[in-house]
Motif scaffolding. Structure first.
Motif, short mmCIF file in Angstrom:
data_model
loop_
_atom_site.label_atom_id
_atom_site.label_comp_id
_atom_site.label_asym_id
_atom_site.label_seq_id
_atom_site.Cartn_x
_atom_site.Cartn_y
_atom_site.Cartn_z
N ASN A 120 0.82 -1.21 0.00
CA ASN A 120 0.00 0.00 0.00
C ASN A 120 0.86 1.26 0.00
O ASN A 120 0.50 2.26 -0.64
N SER A 123 2.14 1.70 -3.55
CA SER A 123 1.06 2.18 -4.43
C SER A 123 0.76 3.65 -4.19
O SER A 123 0.55 4.42 -5.14
N GLU A 213 -7.47 2.52 -10.99
CA GLU A 213 -7.39 1.15 -10.48
C GLU A 213 -6.45 1.06 -9.29
O GLU A 213 -6.74 0.40 -8.29
N GLN A 217 -7.23 0.30 -4.89
CA GLN A 217 -6.64 -0.85 -4.21
C GLN A 217 -6.05 -0.47 -2.85
O GLN A 217 -5.57 -1.34 -2.12
#
Length: 306
Positions: A120, A123, A213, A217
């Motif tokens: 995470n 990202s 996208e 997430q």
């Protein structure tokens, strides 16, 4: 954490993930007493557990000497730690574990949860970075996540601390994040490399659909706060998580430039209250005299050096 350019006496921070806080504090008080506790230790294990669970769910004990070096330690329940690593409810301990640390006792549950925490964090950094960037930028951005909205950055911490953390241990960051980087292989490429790791260059897919996208997430706590900012959560709370996240995708797809603002606002709204709560709690768990000395030390590294 090692910091480039910092020549002061580094304090070692330990994190103890425990099963039963009340029993642990009671036993630790018997062994160490006022050497490791302020007067709060007199309240007993049950009370210390209740204090620990407030704010970010962490109890910091009084700094002490450990083989000639200053040290302090944070106590958190293992279940709360694993939950925080997955959910980012406060980004306090999870933020610390997004940087290189040394694991003294291995635990499969914690290590599995932290792997998701690292995914995470990567990202999030990718969403904050442009199409082309280098390793310094990547790991500085990751280091800065848990300081976003932290009131200490305006006073007690050096403004370049994330950069110092990253540049002081680039190779350790690379080892920590290599498996997560590999998972992005289809959308992230190394475009230039050399013998020195800090010169590694990346290029990523920044298309609207990819960013939408990637954003959806992230931990649900981030998504819920972003959705609220975009007015996607109804007052009655009737919108499903799936519909909410699909709405976020549509917002980002139509306006990719909103991603940075959504992340900054969402992360700040998580970090700020948790950091403030821990600062207040620290005054009592450290004791006022020790807290005053600690704050002066932080100020000497932050505001007074500017």
């Amino acid at each position: 954490m090692k910091q480039k350019g910092y020549k002061g006496s580094n304090m070692v921070d330990y994190i103890f993930a425990i099963e039963n806080a009340a029993e642990w504090h009671a036993e630790n008080w018997k062994r160490n007493g006022l050497r490791h506790y302020s007067l709060l230790g007199l309240l007993g294990g049950e009370s210390l557990q209740n204090i620990q669970e407030t704010g970010a769910g962490v109890y910091f004990n009084v700094p002490y000497a450990d083989n000639g070096r200053k040290a302090k330690y944070a106590v958190i329940s293992k279940s709360r730690l694993c939950s925080e690593l997955h959910e980012w409810k406060n980004l306090y301990i999870s933020g610390r574990l997004q940087k290189p640390v040394q694991t003294l006792v291995h635990n499969e549950d914690v290590e599995s949860a932290n792997l998701q925490n690292l995914r995470n964090a990567l990202s999030t950094a990718l969403l904050l970075l442009p199409s082309k960037f280098d390793q310094n930028q990547l790991y500085t951005t990751i280091s800065a996540i848990s300081y976003t909205g932290d009131p200490r950055m305006g006073a007690g911490e050096h403004p370049d601390k994330p950069k110092q953390i990253a540049e002081g241990q680039i190779e350790r960051f690379q080892c920590l994040y290599q498996s997560s980087l590999d998972e992005h292989a289809g959308n992230l490429a190394v475009i230039q490399g050399s013998g020195h790791p800090t010169l590694l260059q990346f290029e990523q897919d920044v298309s609207p659909i990819r960013r939408a996208e990637l954003f959806t997430q992230l931990p649900q706590e981030i998504l819920d706060r972003a959705a609220k900012r975009c007015n996607l959560i109804s007052q009655a709370g009737s919108m499903t998580i799936e519909a909410q996240n699909e709405g976020l995708k549509n917002v980002i797809f139509s306006n990719p430039n909103i991603v940075k603002d959504l992340l900054h606002d969402s992360i700040s709204s998580i970090v700020t209250p948790a950091a403030k709560a821990q600062m207040i709690k620290g005054f009592f768990s450290f004791g006022f005299s020790t807290s005053f000395t600690y704050v002066l030390h932080k100020l000497s590294r932050g505001v007074l050096r500017r």
